[in-house]
Design a protein around this motif. Structure first.
Motif, PDB file in Angstrom:
ATOM      1  N   VAL A 222     -32.015 -41.646 -21.271  1.00  0.00           N
ATOM      2  CA  VAL A 222     -32.475 -42.741 -22.123  1.00  0.00           C
ATOM      3  C   VAL A 222     -32.548 -44.057 -21.356  1.00  0.00           C
ATOM      4  O   VAL A 222     -32.713 -45.122 -21.960  1.00  0.00           O
ATOM      5  N   GLY A 223     -32.421 -44.013 -20.030  1.00  0.00           N
ATOM      6  CA  GLY A 223     -32.463 -45.220 -19.224  1.00  0.00           C
ATOM      7  C   GLY A 223     -33.850 -45.810 -19.143  1.00  0.00           C
ATOM      8  O   GLY A 223     -34.797 -45.365 -19.806  1.00  0.00           O
ATOM      9  N   ILE A 224     -34.002 -46.840 -18.295  1.00  0.00           N
ATOM     10  CA  ILE A 224     -35.291 -47.516 -18.205  1.00  0.00           C
ATOM     11  C   ILE A 224     -35.885 -47.488 -16.801  1.00  0.00           C
ATOM     12  O   ILE A 224     -36.990 -47.970 -16.601  1.00  0.00           O
ATOM     13  N   LYS A 225     -35.200 -46.866 -15.833  1.00  0.00           N
ATOM     14  CA  LYS A 225     -35.729 -46.900 -14.471  1.00  0.00           C
ATOM     15  C   LYS A 225     -35.412 -45.669 -13.632  1.00  0.00           C
ATOM     16  O   LYS A 225     -36.306 -45.088 -13.018  1.00  0.00           O
ATOM     17  N   GLU A 226     -34.150 -45.251 -13.581  1.00  0.00           N
ATOM     18  CA  GLU A 226     -33.703 -44.303 -12.573  1.00  0.00           C
ATOM     19  C   GLU A 226     -33.755 -42.848 -13.032  1.00  0.00           C
ATOM     20  O   GLU A 226     -33.313 -42.513 -14.134  1.00  0.00           O
ATOM     21  N   SER A 227     -34.275 -41.986 -12.153  1.00  0.00           N
ATOM     22  CA  SER A 227     -34.082 -40.547 -12.316  1.00  0.00           C
ATOM     23  C   SER A 227     -32.617 -40.241 -12.019  1.00  0.00           C
ATOM     24  O   SER A 227     -32.007 -40.851 -11.137  1.00  0.00           O
ATOM     25  N   LEU A 228     -32.053 -39.289 -12.756  1.00  0.00           N
ATOM     26  CA  LEU A 228     -30.632 -38.980 -12.616  1.00  0.00           C
ATOM     27  C   LEU A 228     -30.422 -37.491 -12.416  1.00  0.00           C
ATOM     28  O   LEU A 228     -31.117 -36.664 -13.028  1.00  0.00           O
ATOM     29  N   ASN A 229     -29.463 -37.163 -11.557  1.00  0.00           N
ATOM     30  CA  ASN A 229     -29.038 -35.775 -11.395  1.00  0.00           C
ATOM     31  C   ASN A 229     -27.785 -35.570 -12.241  1.00  0.00           C
ATOM     32  O   ASN A 229     -26.838 -36.352 -12.168  1.00  0.00           O
ATOM     33  N   PHE A 230     -27.791 -34.516 -13.061  1.00  0.00           N
ATOM     34  CA  PHE A 230     -26.683 -34.268 -13.993  1.00  0.00           C
ATOM     35  C   PHE A 230     -25.955 -32.994 -13.596  1.00  0.00           C
ATOM     36  O   PHE A 230     -26.585 -31.964 -13.308  1.00  0.00           O
ATOM     37  N   VAL A 231     -24.617 -33.061 -13.602  1.00  0.00           N
ATOM     38  CA  VAL A 231     -23.800 -31.915 -13.237  1.00  0.00           C
ATOM     39  C   VAL A 231     -22.549 -31.896 -14.104  1.00  0.00           C
ATOM     40  O   VAL A 231     -22.048 -32.954 -14.518  1.00  0.00           O
ATOM     41  N   ILE A 232     -22.074 -30.695 -14.419  1.00  0.00           N
ATOM     42  CA  ILE A 232     -20.766 -30.521 -15.055  1.00  0.00           C
ATOM     43  C   ILE A 232     -19.894 -29.794 -14.046  1.00  0.00           C
ATOM     44  O   ILE A 232     -20.202 -28.670 -13.631  1.00  0.00           O
ATOM     45  N   GLN A 233     -18.841 -30.437 -13.664  1.00  0.00           N
ATOM     46  CA  GLN A 233     -17.981 -29.958 -12.573  1.00  0.00           C
ATOM     47  C   GLN A 233     -17.573 -28.490 -12.770  1.00  0.00           C
ATOM     48  O   GLN A 233     -17.016 -28.113 -13.804  1.00  0.00           O
ATOM     49  N   ASN A 234     -17.896 -27.645 -11.775  1.00  0.00           N
ATOM     50  CA  ASN A 234     -17.499 -26.234 -11.727  1.00  0.00           C
ATOM     51  C   ASN A 234     -18.104 -25.375 -12.839  1.00  0.00           C
ATOM     52  O   ASN A 234     -17.710 -24.218 -12.986  1.00  0.00           O
ATOM     53  N   HIS A 235     -19.019 -25.915 -13.607  1.00  0.00           N
ATOM     54  CA  HIS A 235     -19.600 -25.163 -14.725  1.00  0.00           C
ATOM     55  C   HIS A 235     -21.122 -25.067 -14.561  1.00  0.00           C
ATOM     56  O   HIS A 235     -21.812 -26.089 -14.618  1.00  0.00           O
ATOM     57  N   PRO A 236     -21.661 -23.866 -14.340  1.00  0.00           N
ATOM     58  CA  PRO A 236     -23.121 -23.719 -14.320  1.00  0.00           C
ATOM     59  C   PRO A 236     -23.697 -23.990 -15.708  1.00  0.00           C
ATOM     60  O   PRO A 236     -23.037 -23.770 -16.730  1.00  0.00           O
ATOM     61  N   MET A 237     -24.914 -24.469 -15.705  1.00  0.00           N
ATOM     62  CA  MET A 237     -25.618 -24.773 -16.961  1.00  0.00           C
ATOM     63  C   MET A 237     -26.797 -23.820 -17.107  1.00  0.00           C
ATOM     64  O   MET A 237     -27.659 -23.753 -16.224  1.00  0.00           O
ATOM     65  N   LYS A 238     -26.819 -23.086 -18.196  1.00  0.00           N
ATOM     66  CA  LYS A 238     -27.940 -22.174 -18.455  1.00  0.00           C
ATOM     67  C   LYS A 238     -29.002 -22.940 -19.240  1.00  0.00           C
ATOM     68  O   LYS A 238     -28.821 -23.286 -20.398  1.00  0.00           O
ATOM     69  N   LEU A 239     -30.127 -23.208 -18.598  1.00  0.00           N
ATOM     70  CA  LEU A 239     -31.207 -23.948 -19.237  1.00  0.00           C
ATOM     71  C   LEU A 239     -31.899 -23.064 -20.268  1.00  0.00           C
ATOM     72  O   LEU A 239     -32.352 -21.958 -19.935  1.00  0.00           O
ATOM     73  N   VAL A 240     -31.994 -23.544 -21.524  1.00  0.00           N
ATOM     74  CA  VAL A 240     -32.624 -22.748 -22.582  1.00  0.00           C
ATOM     75  C   VAL A 240     -33.791 -23.474 -23.239  1.00  0.00           C
ATOM     76  O   VAL A 240     -34.629 -22.834 -23.878  1.00  0.00           O
ATOM     77  N   GLU A 241     -33.851 -24.798 -23.088  1.00  0.00           N
ATOM     78  CA  GLU A 241     -34.899 -25.546 -23.796  1.00  0.00           C
ATOM     79  C   GLU A 241     -35.232 -26.825 -23.036  1.00  0.00           C
ATOM     80  O   GLU A 241     -34.340 -27.495 -22.509  1.00  0.00           O
ATOM     81  N   VAL A 242     -36.515 -27.149 -22.960  1.00  0.00           N
ATOM     82  CA  VAL A 242     -36.990 -28.392 -22.359  1.00  0.00           C
ATOM     83  C   VAL A 242     -37.984 -29.036 -23.317  1.00  0.00           C
ATOM     84  O   VAL A 242     -39.059 -28.482 -23.568  1.00  0.00           O
ATOM     85  N   GLU A 243     -37.600 -30.155 -23.907  1.00  0.00           N
ATOM     86  CA  GLU A 243     -38.503 -30.965 -24.738  1.00  0.00           C
ATOM     87  C   GLU A 243     -39.255 -30.146 -25.782  1.00  0.00           C
ATOM     88  O   GLU A 243     -40.461 -30.292 -25.965  1.00  0.00           O
ATOM     89  N   GLY A 244     -38.549 -29.277 -26.450  1.00  0.00           N
ATOM     90  CA  GLY A 244     -39.154 -28.522 -27.535  1.00  0.00           C
ATOM     91  C   GLY A 244     -39.741 -27.190 -27.143  1.00  0.00           C
ATOM     92  O   GLY A 244     -40.378 -26.529 -27.975  1.00  0.00           O
ATOM     93  N   VAL A 259     -36.526 -40.152 -16.285  1.00  0.00           N
ATOM     94  CA  VAL A 259     -36.486 -41.058 -17.430  1.00  0.00           C
ATOM     95  C   VAL A 259     -37.339 -40.500 -18.570  1.00  0.00           C
ATOM     96  O   VAL A 259     -38.491 -40.106 -18.374  1.00  0.00           O
ATOM     97  N   GLY A 260     -36.750 -40.424 -19.751  1.00  0.00           N
ATOM     98  CA  GLY A 260     -37.463 -39.947 -20.933  1.00  0.00           C
ATOM     99  C   GLY A 260     -37.403 -38.455 -21.164  1.00  0.00           C
ATOM    100  O   GLY A 260     -37.898 -37.966 -22.189  1.00  0.00           O
ATOM    101  N   GLN A 261     -36.794 -37.695 -20.248  1.00  0.00           N
ATOM    102  CA  GLN A 261     -36.779 -36.240 -20.384  1.00  0.00           C
ATOM    103  C   GLN A 261     -35.488 -35.750 -21.039  1.00  0.00           C
ATOM    104  O   GLN A 261     -34.443 -36.380 -20.924  1.00  0.00           O
ATOM    105  N   CYS A 262     -35.596 -34.599 -21.725  1.00  0.00           N
ATOM    106  CA  CYS A 262     -34.450 -33.977 -22.401  1.00  0.00           C
ATOM    107  C   CYS A 262     -34.390 -32.489 -22.066  1.00  0.00           C
ATOM    108  O   CYS A 262     -35.422 -31.806 -22.100  1.00  0.00           O
TER     109      CYS A 262
END
Length: 550
Positions: A222-244, A259-262
């Motif tokens: 929800v920021g206004i400028k920066e792309s961000l890398n997201f991580v949860i320490q020691n926990h893999p994330m199973k991607l199931v949905e991108v923007e609907g 920016v703007g992505q979910c």
């Protein structure tokens, strides 16, 4: 005889949902005010909704009618936009300056819209000025109705994670910077749900997890400028949905969220029971910014390790991650309209539009543009001007070329930028980025297929590299430096729709345009009439409304 009456009653009961079959309504009242908080340790003015920062989550189910009554108690006009939620036939509720007059201070306005079968993760935010830099944003989720299964088991709980860069200057000061001809510069930090943990053992958890259970996390930048890398320490994330869109499920150690992505991910609490960090780290910048938060196991005993994995190096890694996302063709939802298989790769392209972003100076002030035109909002929203038949007094259509020259950066024209697309045509849009910074674009009112992204410049022969089978249907697309990206979609949603840079500085200084899609029949089957409570302003103020469509 009794049996006949009984059968008649059963038939009557069966038809009642059809007679009184309007979908459920949910009502929200928002009091929007200023408040003083210290997200990065320095007291500053923020925007609150019902005294909350971030704002309250909207938890809805497909086909729900949402009625949001907004009381503007700021000292400036205000609009809210529902980022990624397709306002089918109803651009009047989109909450952008090209379709809506802003809500004056001290007054209220009620949004009324229906969420369709876009089962997924979204957010809302204030569109006017640089209000988003001060808050006013919140999560918006659309859940599946029981009759539409999703391709994973129900999680133990469902969490919204709002990540974003943050400036310690207020939105008014940031806006003055841009109005004076300067840039915003770099933000001072990164927040997760409006906070950044200290990491000294005193932080309270943002989320808790029970051992052995699986949780859904909806991660939105929800920021206004920066792309961000997201991580949860020691926990893999199973991607199931991108923007609907439900996607082929793959485990990721980290995700680049522009920016703007979910993204919607599943995380299982199957590690040592203690605290763990989630971290959002700025990408593609010399100075690395990081925001952290705590996830705590309910039976945990122990602090999180200070060793947080670093973000991968370079945008090439991020490009490869984009290419790894694939649409889940076997899932019954989430899918764009129409439901079911959508063979976009077999539809003939009727028009190709190339959009080249550029930055220059006009009257010694910084301006951003698309195809040499830097958009300015007018006192009369362009949709209102079109609806009331006074567009010739406000703007001109199609002042940009579909295929601009490669040196389009050499000059910039500052004026409203509105292009026309024919209703129900299938169009290819190419975004070409000649700059050294990443660009992210959002198209309101639609989901599109991001079919390709490559270094260099685009040419027709590049179509042989398109993914014409299982590209994700989504509403944002990033374009890496010196690269291009291609999207394809059918313009079947009548209205006036905003295509914009998700970088707030770029958007505010002109890197956006509006797309007019007019139904020749002008029927309610294609577009709703102007709302009775619509605010009029500029040249449209006080004009009699045209005869409603039927």
């Amino acid at each position: 005889m009794d049996r006949v009456i009984y059968l008649l009653l059963l038939c009557l009961m069966a038809t009642m949902p059809l007679i009184n079959g309007e979908d459920p309504y949910f009502f929200f009242t928002w009091n929007v005010t200023y408040g003083t908080l210290s997200p990065l340790g320095t007291p500053q003015q923020v925007i609150l909704i019902n005294n909350e920062f971030p704002g309250p989550n909207i938890n809805s189910t497909s086909n729900n009618n949402l009625v949001v009554n907004v009381f503007n108690n700021l000292d400036e006009p205000l609009l809210f936009t529902w980022h990624g939620v397709q306002q089918r036939k109803n651009c009047w509720q989109d909450g952008v300056l090209g379709t809506n007059c802003p809500i004056p201070p001290g007054t209220n306005y009620t949004y009324h819209f229906q969420v369709k079968d876009q089962i997924g993760s979204y957010f809302y935010y204030p569109f006017t000025g640089l209000h988003r830099a001060a808050g006013g944003f919140g999560g918006l989720r659309i859940n599946s109705r029981l009759l539409i299964p999703v391709p994973y088991a129900d999680p133990e709980d469902d969490y919204t994670v709002l990540i974003g860069d943050w400036y310690t200057k207020g939105h008014s000061a940031l806006r003055k910077l841009l109005d004076s001809g300067r840039s915003l510069g770099r933000p001072q930090g990164v927040l997760i749900n409006g906070k950044s943990a200290k990491g000294d053992g005193s932080d309270q958890p943002l989320f808790t997890m029970k051992p052995g259970k699986t949780y859904k996390y909806r991660i939105c930048n929800v920021g206004i400028k920066e792309s961000l890398n997201f991580v949860i320490q020691n926990h893999p994330m199973k991607l199931v949905e991108v923007e609907g869109s439900h996607v082929v499920q793959i485990n990721y150690d980290s995700l680049d969220v522009h920016v703007g992505q979910c993204f919607g991910v599943l995380v299982t609490a199957d590690k040592e029971p203690k605290d763990y960090y989630m971290a959002a780290t700025s990408r593609f910048t010399n100075t690395i910014l990081k925001g952290i938060g705590i996830i705590r196991y309910t039976n945990g005993n122990g602090r999180a390790s200070p060793e947080i994995p670093k973000a991968p190096i370079g945008w090439a890694w991020s490009l490869n991650q984009f290419r790894s996302f694939r649409w889940n063709l076997t899932a019954s939802a989430a899918r764009p309209n129409p439901q079911g298989s959508y063979h976009y790769g077999q539809i003939n392209i009727t028009r190709t539009v190339k959009l080249i972003n550029s930055v220059s100076r006009a009257n010694n002030k910084l301006r951003y543009a698309l195809n040499g035109v830097s958009h300015v909002d007018t006192d009369t929203p362009v949709k209102l001007a079109e609806y009331f038949g006074i567009s010739d007094k406000v703007f001109k259509y199609d002042i940009i070329s579909d295929n601009p020259p490669q040196n389009v950066e050499t000059s910039i024209l500052v004026q409203p930028n509105v292009i026309k697309f024919k209703f129900r045509t299938f169009i290819e849009i190419i975004f070409e980025n000649h700059e050294k910074t990443i660009q992210v674009y959002n198209l309101a009112g639609y989901a599109f297929f991001g079919v390709a992204m490559e270094p260099g410049t685009w040419s027709p022969e590049k179509r042989k590299n398109y993914n014409v089978l299982d590209a994700i249907s989504r509403h944002t697309i990033q374009v890496f430096p010196k690269c291009w990206a291609a999207i394809m979609l059918s313009f079947d949603n009548a209205g006036m729709w905003n295509l914009r840079s998700e970088n707030a500085e770029n958007r505010y200084l002109g890197q956006q345009l509006y797309i007019s899609v007019v139904s020749p029949e002008r029927s309610l089957n294609d577009e709703y009439n102007i709302p009775k409570n619509c605010i009029t302003c500029g040249a449209a103020k006080g004009l009699p409304k045209p005869t409603p469509s039927t």
